[in-house]
Write a protein that holds these residues in place. Structure first.
Motif, PDB file in Angstrom:
ATOM      1  N   VAL A 234       0.844  -1.199   0.000  1.00 34.55           N
ATOM      2  CA  VAL A 234       0.000   0.000   0.000  1.00 34.55           C
ATOM      3  C   VAL A 234       0.879   1.250   0.000  1.00 34.55           C
ATOM      4  CG1 VAL A 234      -1.687   1.327   1.326  1.00 34.55           C
ATOM      5  CG2 VAL A 234      -1.950  -1.146   1.090  1.00 34.55           C
ATOM      6  N   LYS A 235       1.954   1.212   0.763  1.00 34.38           N
ATOM      7  CA  LYS A 235       2.907   2.325   0.799  1.00 34.38           C
ATOM      8  C   LYS A 235       3.478   2.581  -0.594  1.00 34.38           C
ATOM      9  CE  LYS A 235       5.886   5.084   3.106  1.00 34.38           C
ATOM     10  NZ  LYS A 235       5.504   6.170   4.028  1.00 34.38           N
ATOM     11  N   PHE A 236       3.832   1.515  -1.300  1.00 29.27           N
ATOM     12  CA  PHE A 236       4.376   1.638  -2.652  1.00 29.27           C
ATOM     13  C   PHE A 236       3.384   2.336  -3.577  1.00 29.27           C
ATOM     14  CE2 PHE A 236       4.371  -0.295  -6.929  1.00 29.27           C
ATOM     15  CZ  PHE A 236       5.597   0.154  -7.393  1.00 29.27           C
ATOM     16  N   ASP A 237       2.128   1.902  -3.567  1.00 31.73           N
ATOM     17  CA  ASP A 237       1.113   2.519  -4.422  1.00 31.73           C
ATOM     18  C   ASP A 237       0.972   4.009  -4.127  1.00 31.73           C
ATOM     19  OD1 ASP A 237       0.449   0.226  -5.851  1.00 31.73           O
ATOM     20  OD2 ASP A 237      -1.051  -0.408  -4.388  1.00 31.73           O
ATOM     21  N   ALA A 238       0.967   4.358  -2.843  1.00 27.97           N
ATOM     22  CA  ALA A 238       0.811   5.763  -2.464  1.00 27.97           C
ATOM     23  C   ALA A 238       1.992   6.601  -2.941  1.00 27.97           C
ATOM     24  CB  ALA A 238       0.669   5.872  -0.945  1.00 27.97           C
ATOM     25  N   LEU A 239       3.197   6.076  -2.812  1.00 26.54           N
ATOM     26  CA  LEU A 239       4.388   6.808  -3.241  1.00 26.54           C
ATOM     27  C   LEU A 239       4.410   7.002  -4.749  1.00 26.54           C
ATOM     28  CD1 LEU A 239       7.074   5.096  -0.970  1.00 26.54           C
ATOM     29  CD2 LEU A 239       6.328   7.475  -0.830  1.00 26.54           C
ATOM     30  N   VAL A 240       4.031   5.977  -5.488  1.00 25.69           N
ATOM     31  CA  VAL A 240       4.027   6.075  -6.950  1.00 25.69           C
ATOM     32  C   VAL A 240       3.021   7.118  -7.417  1.00 25.69           C
ATOM     33  CG1 VAL A 240       3.482   4.846  -9.082  1.00 25.69           C
ATOM     34  CG2 VAL A 240       4.875   3.737  -7.338  1.00 25.69           C
ATOM     35  N   VAL A 379       2.860   3.043   7.912  1.00 23.57           N
ATOM     36  CA  VAL A 379       2.677   2.053   6.855  1.00 23.57           C
ATOM     37  C   VAL A 379       1.343   1.358   7.069  1.00 23.57           C
ATOM     38  CG1 VAL A 379       3.575  -0.032   5.778  1.00 23.57           C
ATOM     39  CG2 VAL A 379       5.159   1.695   6.637  1.00 23.57           C
ATOM     40  N   TYR A 380       0.476   1.416   6.049  1.00 18.61           N
ATOM     41  CA  TYR A 380      -0.837   0.792   6.125  1.00 18.61           C
ATOM     42  C   TYR A 380      -0.841  -0.527   5.362  1.00 18.61           C
ATOM     43  CZ  TYR A 380      -2.652   5.312   7.730  1.00 18.61           C
ATOM     44  OH  TYR A 380      -2.893   6.456   8.430  1.00 18.61           O
ATOM     45  N   SER A 381      -1.746  -1.396   5.749  1.00 17.08           N
ATOM     46  CA  SER A 381      -1.965  -2.651   5.043  1.00 17.08           C
ATOM     47  C   SER A 381      -3.293  -2.583   4.308  1.00 17.08           C
ATOM     48  CB  SER A 381      -1.964  -3.831   6.026  1.00 17.08           C
ATOM     49  OG  SER A 381      -0.734  -3.918   6.711  1.00 17.08           O
ATOM     50  N   GLU A 382      -3.481  -3.490   3.349  1.00 20.58           N
ATOM     51  CA  GLU A 382      -4.737  -3.543   2.613  1.00 20.58           C
ATOM     52  C   GLU A 382      -5.901  -3.713   3.583  1.00 20.58           C
ATOM     53  OE1 GLU A 382      -5.235  -3.046  -0.448  1.00 20.58           O
ATOM     54  OE2 GLU A 382      -3.284  -3.291  -1.436  1.00 20.58           O
ATOM     55  N   GLY A 383      -6.957  -2.903   3.378  1.00 21.62           N
ATOM     56  CA  GLY A 383      -8.143  -3.028   4.201  1.00 21.62           C
ATOM     57  C   GLY A 383      -8.100  -2.293   5.519  1.00 21.62           C
ATOM     58  N   ASP A 384      -7.006  -1.591   5.804  1.00 21.91           N
ATOM     59  CA  ASP A 384      -6.881  -0.845   7.054  1.00 21.91           C
ATOM     60  C   ASP A 384      -7.933   0.272   7.075  1.00 21.91           C
ATOM     61  OD1 ASP A 384      -5.993   1.187   8.972  1.00 21.91           O
ATOM     62  OD2 ASP A 384      -4.178  -0.033   9.145  1.00 21.91           O
ATOM     63  N   SER A 385      -8.780   0.296   8.081  1.00 22.64           N
ATOM     64  CA  SER A 385      -9.871   1.273   8.136  1.00 22.64           C
ATOM     65  C   SER A 385      -9.355   2.702   8.243  1.00 22.64           C
ATOM     66  CB  SER A 385     -10.790   0.963   9.324  1.00 22.64           C
ATOM     67  OG  SER A 385     -10.062   0.998  10.544  1.00 22.64           O
TER      68      SER A 385
END
Length: 448
Positions: A234-240, A379-385
């Motif tokens: 998720v961190k990678f997607d946000a940075l990109v 750092v968030y994980s998939e589905g983190d509210s």
């Protein structure tokens, strides 16, 4: 393909440090991620983004998707979309000749390059049949010895823009050019059009395409991030996405102003979004950071981070054992041997401490044996509210912004076909002025 930077404290004004997006003062990348990463800052940052969203939304650009000219339904490769800007590139010679020429040019103009080095294509650990150019020792070099020393006169920073024979006057008249990323990108594009440029040997040595994930399709990015630890994806997607925002926002806050004020020097054809993206990708992947004071920005001009390109010295690859760049009392940048090098050893430097997601998003590769590094910030994980709640604001803003930018590009293409007067009328229109102002507010907010 890889950046060369040294992390340091912001108050260390005489050193090279990490990309401004990683500094305490924060750059555009962290501004756009702040709502996600720091919930307690939500009200203040949400106000800025919401205000910008309102301006963009008020433009009422109702288009679903507009691809660049000749996009063939958006299926073009990254090399086709983001254009190489150098004129007459074939005159630069072969890849080997380009390296020899930039080394010779740098030494002629005051640089020191250790006589016991050359360039070579090295395999990348874990990737079959994939090689990258690096620096190799041809004879022993002792630990700590200077391998590259680049004088301040060859370091490409904002000072070169301020004293440029063309851009200097524009710099004094155009506050938008004071932005480090946009200003340096315009410098690279302008000099790339000049066949007799002093900087041409260096420009010839730059890659035609920088394979950064922000240029990849969603499908390719999804496959690419499979190599990352699950908790970093998720961190990678946000940075990109944030780095794509950097290109878009810096283009929109600066180029329409130059097209309108200096049409004889800047045209949408030569200074296109595609070429601007190429220049920014060079800056993102090959620069160190350097702080300075910009008097023209008043109180906001303290500790401004400037991207610094170092001709010839931008070729070493990263390894955690490498040493970081230094700056001597005379303002010269030095790179020193990370160990006692034997014949055939690769000379490495360090790009700083980053997690796998940060390396992959920023430079397009993941270092060997780096998975133990923790990412900066939350750092968030998939589905983190918590992530979903705060990310929705940035996602909503980004969707409106990119739709508006696509429509702007379509209007520019139409105006160019109709003539100069049509382009001028478009650039003076309330819609484009509002879009440019919204981009400028976000870019300049990092100076607050």
């Amino acid at each position: 393909m890889m950046a060369r930077r040294k992390p340091t404290k912001d108050e260390d004004r005489g050193s090279f440090h990490d990309h401004p997006g990683h500094g305490r003062r924060g750059a555009l990348v962290h501004l756009l991620l702040a709502i996600r990463a720091r919930p307690n800052m939500f009200p203040a940052l949400a106000f800025l983004l919401t205000a910008s969203c309102f301006v963009l939304y008020s433009l009422n650009f109702h288009v679903s998707s507009i691809h660049p000219k000749g996009s063939r339904g958006g299926q073009r490769s990254a090399q086709e979309i983001f254009g190489y800007a150098l004129v007459d590139p074939d005159d630069c010679g072969t890849d080997t000749e380009r390296v020899i020429n930039v080394f010779r040019w740098a030494k002629k103009n005051g640089a020191y390059i250790h006589p016991n080095i050359t360039t070579k294509m090295f395999p990348i650990p874990g990737l079959k049949d994939v090689k990258v150019r690096g620096i190799m020792a041809t004879s022993p070099i002792r630990h700590g010895k200077i391998v590259f020393l680049i004088p301040d006169s060859l370091l490409l920073t904002m000072s070169k823009i301020k004293h440029h024979h063309i851009l200097g006057k524009i710099y004094n008249e155009t506050i938008q050019l004071h932005d480090a990323i946009g200003g340096l990108a315009v410098f690279l594009l302008l000099e790339s059009q000049n066949r007799s440029s002093f900087w041409r040997p260096y420009l010839c040595s730059l890659p035609k395409h920088v394979p950064l994930p922000m240029f990849y399709s969603k499908e390719r990015r999804a496959k690419l991030k499979e190599q990352l630890p699950v908790e970093q994806r998720v961190k990678f997607d946000a940075l990109v996405e944030a780095r794509r925002d950097v290109v878009d926002l810096h283009y929109m806050q600066l180029l329409p102003v130059l097209f309108l004020k200096y049409p004889e020097l800047f045209s949408p054809e030569v200074f296109s979004y595609e070429k601007f993206a190429w220049a920014v990708s060079i800056i993102m992947s090959r620069t160190w950071g350097k702080t300075y004071f910009d008097a023209a920005l008043g109180a906001h001009g303290k500790n401004i981070t400037v991207h610094t390109l170092a001709p010839a010295a931008d070729m070493p690859n990263h390894d955690s054992s490498g040493l970081e760049a230094n700056r001597d009392p005379r303002g010269r940048m030095t790179l020193n041997a990370q160990k006692n090098l034997s014949k055939g050893d690769q000379f490495f430097i360090s790009y700083g401490s980053k997690c796998d997601a940060e390396f992959l998003a920023h430079y397009g590769f993941v270092p060997f044996n780096n998975s133990h590094r923790r990412c900066k910030g939350r750092v968030y994980s998939e589905g983190d509210s918590h992530m979903e709640a705060h990310d929705s604001n940035v996602t909503s803003w980004r969707k409106k912004w990119r739709k508006s930018l696509s429509f702007y590009h379509a209007l520019v293409r139409k105006a160019r076909r109709e003539g100069k007067d049509a382009l001028k009328d478009l650039l003076l229109s309330p819609r484009v002025k509002s879009l440019q102002t919204a981009a400028q507010k976000i870019v300049m907010a990092r100076l607050q």
